[in-house]
Write an enzyme that holds these catalytic residues in place. Structure first.
Site, PDB file in Angstrom:
ATOM      1  N   ASP A 233      -8.278  -3.002   3.921  1.00  0.00           N
ATOM      2  CA  ASP A 233      -7.520  -1.899   3.348  1.00  0.00           C
ATOM      3  C   ASP A 233      -7.410  -2.200   1.849  1.00  0.00           C
ATOM      4  O   ASP A 233      -6.670  -3.084   1.445  1.00  0.00           O
ATOM      5  CB  ASP A 233      -6.136  -1.826   4.001  1.00  0.00           C
ATOM      6  CG  ASP A 233      -5.226  -0.784   3.340  1.00  0.00           C
ATOM      7  OD1 ASP A 233      -5.685  -0.080   2.418  1.00  0.00           O
ATOM      8  OD2 ASP A 233      -4.047  -0.688   3.759  1.00  0.00           O
TER       9      ASP A 233
ATOM     10  N   TRP B  66       2.110  -3.383   4.439  1.00  0.00           N
ATOM     11  CA  TRP B  66       0.973  -2.544   4.805  1.00  0.00           C
ATOM     12  C   TRP B  66       0.181  -3.157   5.941  1.00  0.00           C
ATOM     13  O   TRP B  66      -0.270  -2.451   6.849  1.00  0.00           O
ATOM     14  CB  TRP B  66       0.104  -2.228   3.596  1.00  0.00           C
ATOM     15  CG  TRP B  66       0.803  -1.278   2.667  1.00  0.00           C
ATOM     16  CD1 TRP B  66       1.242  -1.537   1.401  1.00  0.00           C
ATOM     17  CD2 TRP B  66       1.203   0.074   2.960  1.00  0.00           C
ATOM     18  NE1 TRP B  66       1.874  -0.418   0.893  1.00  0.00           N
ATOM     19  CE2 TRP B  66       1.865   0.575   1.817  1.00  0.00           C
ATOM     20  CE3 TRP B  66       1.073   0.915   4.065  1.00  0.00           C
ATOM     21  CZ2 TRP B  66       2.387   1.873   1.758  1.00  0.00           C
ATOM     22  CZ3 TRP B  66       1.597   2.211   4.013  1.00  0.00           C
ATOM     23  CH2 TRP B  66       2.248   2.667   2.867  1.00  0.00           C
TER      24      TRP B  66
ATOM     25  N   LYS C   4      -3.986   5.794  -5.604  1.00  0.00           N
ATOM     26  CA  LYS C   4      -3.578   4.696  -6.492  1.00  0.00           C
ATOM     27  C   LYS C   4      -4.628   4.441  -7.571  1.00  0.00           C
ATOM     28  O   LYS C   4      -4.320   4.515  -8.744  1.00  0.00           O
ATOM     29  CB  LYS C   4      -3.300   3.439  -5.675  1.00  0.00           C
ATOM     30  CG  LYS C   4      -1.931   3.514  -5.004  1.00  0.00           C
ATOM     31  CD  LYS C   4      -1.927   3.110  -3.573  1.00  0.00           C
ATOM     32  CE  LYS C   4      -0.592   3.493  -2.926  1.00  0.00           C
ATOM     33  NZ  LYS C   4      -0.640   3.301  -1.475  1.00  0.00           N
TER      34      LYS C   4
HETATM   35  C1  LIG Z   1      -0.305   3.300  -0.236  1.00  0.00           C
HETATM   36  C2  LIG Z   1      -0.950   2.402   0.744  1.00  0.00           C
HETATM   37  C3  LIG Z   1      -1.252   2.817   2.048  1.00  0.00           C
HETATM   38  C4  LIG Z   1      -0.860   4.162   2.575  1.00  0.00           C
HETATM   39  O1  LIG Z   1      -1.708   5.126   2.153  1.00  0.00           O
HETATM   40  P1  LIG Z   1      -1.539   6.658   2.631  1.00  0.00           P
HETATM   41  O2  LIG Z   1      -2.709   7.279   1.947  1.00  0.00           O
HETATM   42  O3  LIG Z   1      -0.212   7.131   2.128  1.00  0.00           O
HETATM   43  O4  LIG Z   1      -1.630   6.688   4.094  1.00  0.00           O
HETATM   44  C5  LIG Z   1      -1.890   1.921   2.884  1.00  0.00           C
HETATM   45  N1  LIG Z   1      -2.224   0.690   2.474  1.00  0.00           N
HETATM   46  C6  LIG Z   1      -1.955   0.256   1.233  1.00  0.00           C
HETATM   47  C7  LIG Z   1      -2.335  -1.127   0.828  1.00  0.00           C
HETATM   48  C8  LIG Z   1      -1.299   1.099   0.334  1.00  0.00           C
HETATM   49  O5  LIG Z   1      -1.024   0.655  -0.906  1.00  0.00           O
END
Ligand SMILES: *Cc1c(COP(=O)(O)O)cnc(C)c1O
Length: 363
Positions: free
Chosen positions: A174, A104, A198
């Site tokens: 993030d 990521w 998530k």
């Molecule tokens: C799932 C995830 C993403 C991507 O998220 P989207 O909403 O599908 O763009 C980005 N960063 C992390 C750490 C993730 O787990």
């Protein structure tokens, strides 16, 4: 019809609390006696706006967000934030400083490179991303516009226990896969963003928590929808928001509050993670945890078996026993149990039992 609920270890979209789903079901067709669902009403009306503002307020309350920060509800997923961060915050003559911890982080870096000058200021690639850096490994350059980290690497299964100190440079995280899994000192961050699917709710909304001075004004050269300032000035109601997703996030936040807030949520998450990691560690070498111990994620437990054949058998038999989502990400293989806030302890207990039985049969 009997209600069947799987042992859901999906990485994202992921399990939602049963109580939340049932509440949504009960108010689905006729929301607050309006004669329509929340999805069918104007986002400019008082009924929707109350839900919208309540979700914002609850997030501020649960995370203890200090004054001087605001919460935005955006679309396009965390992936769009990978681009919006540098578009809005990476000015001429500055660099976007990134900590590279895996899949990521890499995506965030790739997007930033399209926008401006970027620099990887710390990386754990030499350790195959099986750990996150210690705070002292992250040295912030003087020309940094911001420092970007990935608080939990969903694919590798690593998570910070101590965040780097970025001094006066804004720290941007993030937190898509671990937001609200434990208390966090928001004042240490300039910005936190997370796709909802998530730990927060369904897909379709991305939460951005940011210091107001970072989002109050944005370069006029970028499209309106991609400016933080547009959404900040309009309470995230500049255009039609993903109203149903925000409504669901609000229900999840209420559920977290009723559980006793983030201290209790953290205790529960620790119990779940410890159960699975101790099962791995007590297996001799049958199960092998991927992440280094000090970097193990509370949210994504990654592990391997002796060979891929055995891993395939594990996934197949687990599926037959009612376990869903245990296959590792296609980019790394192996196994992964995602145990976000909504995954109950009982699911982890059942998985630990299954792991022991599988070892007895195949060890
Ligand atoms: C799932 C995830 C993403 C991507 O998220 P989207 O909403 O599908 O763009 C980005 N960063 C992390 C750490 C993730 O787990």
């Amino acid at each position: 019809m009997g209600q069947h609920r799987a042992y859901n270890f999906n990485a994202g979209p992921a399990a939602l609390p049963l109580a939340v789903l049932e509440r949504a079901q009960a108010e689905f067709v006729d929301f607050q006696e309006q004669g329509m669902s929340i999805m069918e009403m104007s986002h400019r009306g008082a009924v929707y706006e109350q839900v919208h503002n309540e979700a914002k307020q609850l997030l501020k309350e649960l995370l203890g967000i200090p004054s001087g920060y605001d919460v935005l509800f955006l679309q396009g997923g965390a992936s769009t934030q990978f681009a919006m961060v540098p578009m809005n915050l990476l000015s001429e003559g500055k660099v976007g400083a990134y900590v590279h911890t895996g899949s990521w982080a890499e995506k965030a870096i790739k997007e930033a490179e399209l926008i401006g000058a970027t620099r990887v200021i710390a990386s754990t690639e030499a350790d195959r991303f099986m750990r996150v850096p210690a705070p002292e490994e992250v040295v912030v350059p003087e020309d940094a516009a911001y420092v970007h980290i990935t608080s939990n690497e969903t694919i590798g299964g690593t998570q910070y226990s101590a965040y780097p100190d970025s001094g006066s440079v804004p720290l941007i995280a993030d937190m898509s896969s671990d937001i609200l899994c434990r208390p966090v000192d928001v004042s240490k961050f300039g910005m936190i963003y997370a796709g909802a699917q998530k730990n927060l709710g369904p897909s379709g909304v991305t939460v951005v928590i940011a210091k107001e001075d970072l989002i109050a004004s944005s370069p006029k050269t970028i499209p309106s929808m991609l400016r933080y300032s547009t959404h900040y000035k309009n309470n995230s109601l500049y255009n039609t928001p993903p109203s149903f997703s925000i409504y669901m996030v609000n229900l999840v936040l209420q559920w977290l509050k009723e559980r006793g807030g983030l201290e209790q949520v953290e205790r529960d998450n620790l119990a779940k993670a410890e159960l699975l990691y101790s099962t791995i560690d007590a297996s001799g070498d049958f199960y092998r945890g991927c992440a280094e111990r000090g970097s193990r994620s509370l949210m994504n437990v990654t592990f391997r078996l002796a060979d891929e054949e055995l891993e395939k058998a594990f996934i197949k038999q687990a599926g037959e026993a009612g376990f869903v989502g245990l296959k590792g990400h296609r980019s790394v293989g192996g196994l992964r149990a995602s145990i976000y806030n909504a995954v109950p302890y009982e699911s982890c207990e059942a998985l630990a039992q299954f792991m022991k039985h599988f070892q007895q049969r195949n060890g």
